[in-house]
Design an enzyme around this catalytic site. Sequence first.
Site, PDB file in Angstrom:
ATOM      1  CD  GLU A   1      34.027  48.625  39.127  1.00 52.31           C
ATOM      2  OE1 GLU A   1      34.406  49.718  38.786  1.00 52.31           O
ATOM      3  OE2 GLU A   1      34.792  47.900  39.360  1.00 52.31           O
TER       4      GLU A   1
ATOM      5  N   GLY B   1      30.735  41.673  35.994  1.00 48.51           N
ATOM      6  CA  GLY B   1      31.167  41.119  34.640  1.00 48.51           C
ATOM      7  C   GLY B   1      30.578  40.009  34.398  1.00 48.51           C
TER       8      GLY B   1
ATOM      9  CE1 TYR C   1      42.116  32.596  38.680  1.00 48.13           C
ATOM     10  CE2 TYR C   1      40.344  32.220  37.074  1.00 48.13           C
ATOM     11  CZ  TYR C   1      41.385  32.857  37.628  1.00 48.13           C
ATOM     12  OH  TYR C   1      41.427  34.302  37.108  1.00 48.13           O
TER      13      TYR C   1
ATOM     14  CB  CYS D   1      52.294  20.242  24.645  1.00 48.11           C
ATOM     15  SG  CYS D   1      53.241  18.896  24.416  1.00 48.11           S
TER      16      CYS D   1
ATOM     17  CE1 TYR E   1      37.257  38.486  34.167  1.00 48.80           C
ATOM     18  CE2 TYR E   1      35.519  37.354  35.189  1.00 48.80           C
ATOM     19  CZ  TYR E   1      36.047  38.409  34.840  1.00 48.80           C
ATOM     20  OH  TYR E   1      35.699  39.566  35.742  1.00 48.80           O
TER      21      TYR E   1
HETATM   22  C1  LIG Z   1      37.655  46.372  39.766  1.00 50.10           C
HETATM   23  C2  LIG Z   1      37.026  45.216  39.295  1.00 50.10           C
HETATM   24  N1  LIG Z   1      35.694  45.286  38.893  1.00 50.10           N
HETATM   25  C3  LIG Z   1      35.006  44.427  38.322  1.00 50.10           C
HETATM   26  C4  LIG Z   1      35.668  43.201  38.258  1.00 50.10           C
HETATM   27  C5  LIG Z   1      34.466  42.091  37.763  1.00 50.10           C
HETATM   28  O1  LIG Z   1      34.242  41.117  38.560  1.00 50.10           O
HETATM   29  P1  LIG Z   1      33.220  39.892  38.148  1.00 50.10           P
HETATM   30  O2  LIG Z   1      33.213  39.663  36.789  1.00 50.10           O
HETATM   31  O3  LIG Z   1      33.442  38.847  39.191  1.00 50.10           O
HETATM   32  O4  LIG Z   1      31.897  40.460  38.549  1.00 50.10           O
HETATM   33  C6  LIG Z   1      36.864  42.814  38.640  1.00 50.10           C
HETATM   34  C7  LIG Z   1      37.221  41.297  38.297  1.00 50.10           C
HETATM   35  O5  LIG Z   1      37.370  40.713  39.503  1.00 50.10           O
HETATM   36  C8  LIG Z   1      37.770  43.811  39.170  1.00 50.10           C
HETATM   37  O6  LIG Z   1      38.837  43.606  39.453  1.00 50.10           O
HETATM   38  N1  LIG Z   2      39.474  36.093  35.773  1.00 47.23           N
HETATM   39  C1  LIG Z   2      38.947  35.596  37.029  1.00 47.23           C
HETATM   40  C2  LIG Z   2      38.119  36.905  37.854  1.00 47.23           C
HETATM   41  C3  LIG Z   2      38.562  38.120  37.550  1.00 47.23           C
HETATM   42  C4  LIG Z   2      39.679  38.745  38.385  1.00 47.23           C
HETATM   43  C5  LIG Z   2      39.522  40.341  37.873  1.00 47.23           C
HETATM   44  N2  LIG Z   2      40.004  40.975  39.058  1.00 47.23           N
HETATM   45  C6  LIG Z   2      38.039  34.508  36.759  1.00 47.23           C
HETATM   46  O1  LIG Z   2      38.371  34.232  35.836  1.00 47.23           O
HETATM   47  O2  LIG Z   2      37.418  34.135  37.657  1.00 47.23           O
END
Ligand SMILES: Cc1ncc(COP(=O)(O)O)c(C=O)c1O
Ligand SMILES: N[C@@H](CCCC[NH3+])C(=O)O
Length: 452
Positions: free
Chosen positions: A302, A304, A353, A380, A410
Amino acid sequence: MTGAPWSSGVERGAAGALTVAGVDVRDLAAEHGTPAYVLDEADFRRRARAYRTAFEAAFGAVGTGVDVYYAGKALLTVAVARWAREEGLRVDTASGGELAVALRAQVPGAEIGLHGNNKSDAEILRALDAGVGRIIVDSLVEIERVAQLAAGRGVVAPVMVRVTTGVHAGGHEYIATAHEDQKFGLSVNTSSGETSPAMTALLAVLERPELRLLGIHSHIGSQILDPDGFEAAASVVLRLRADLAERSGVLVDEVDLGGGYGIAYLPGDVALDPERVAKDIAQSVAGVCQELGTSLPRFSIEPGRAIVGPAGLTLYTVGTVKPVTVAGESGDFVRLYVSVDGGMSDNIRPALYGAAYHAEVVGRTSAAEPVLARVVGKHCESGDIVVHEVQLPGDVRAGDLLAVAATGAYGRSMASNYNMLPRPPVLAVTDGAARVLVRRETEDDLLGLDQG
Ligand SMILES: Cc1ncc(COP(=O)(O)O)c(C=O)c1O
Ligand SMILES: N[C@@H](CCCC[NH3+])C(=O)O
């Protein structure tokens, strides 16, 4: 260009300004305003293809298949979901809203997964009604709830159980998800001598006729640059699968290894290479299955960030520029505070982060000496930092266009309206033309929510 982590379609044009897929950022700013998220469609598609083909080849070579789900939480718009599907990816959603976007993009339900540690009944029902291919259950309570809702609908729900393997990985504590003391998943830990929560959940699913157990899910964290964690987690999951087979006689068909593939944010950063990591994981899981004497399951992943992160940049206009004298350990130094017209509302990652980014002045070139700068937003809040530390030309000034690289993941998806700032648009640039994927919010949008 310059080793900076821009998308592959970014160049410095003849006039010195940055172009994205042939479109000059000055034209983008003039037509659409700033701040704006800019997505390089070809780059997104190329990365989606690269992940799919690398994993298909590597897992095919060890004798099994793999599905790549694009993790929509990184950025989901109707067009983005369509691009993912057109490149042969499925779509992973984490809420009813993300599911709605995927469905609006005509992604077939069977190619969608639904995650969430606290799904509402409405979200579960929506997933059942859409015929989603898998609901990833995250607790014992939820197993019961999905079973009851499926019974009410007269359907059998396909589920995976999310487990926590104890493998700690990822760029920041808040984005590591497989250690024990956090909210996601069910632990495989048997140190108490009792059946692990993960095993208890898997057995509970098998007992419910309204549920079909597809397999086991593990996501260890995000922005992972050391691939060893994926292999360690996969090994734990495959052992759990074998244990389950021993206890129940059921060898589940699927294992999902989650997302988390790290990208380059700064010049010099080295992203995970999909071909390399796919081969390493495939060989490792094949070895573990051989050792266990089990057949290989079908796998899924998965990603992203690795698909959409590098494909995006954020375009800002510089406003106030202020030199600030800072007392350092080896004497005073000057840091140039460069304020832009967005900030933590369009990218919370530096504040949340401590995430590092790269920025450049992109509307022109400059022969001025570079100076140490900090790019800050207009909120602000003193923690409203866009880029903690970057060298910018000493003549950076109001009206300059400034771009921050690798903000595709993100950024928009975690954006807020802090200080009543309307959220920026998402623009896609393809073959020399730009279009609006998500329009800029207006003050009327925001005031429209306020019922007085
Ligand atoms: C269950 C799950 N799958 C996939 C992702 C996607 O992660 P990334 O964008 O780091 O590939 C996340 C976020 O961390 C997640 O929580
Ligand atoms: N939102 C986070 C990562 C995704 C977390 C989801 N499990 C970031 O910006 O790095």
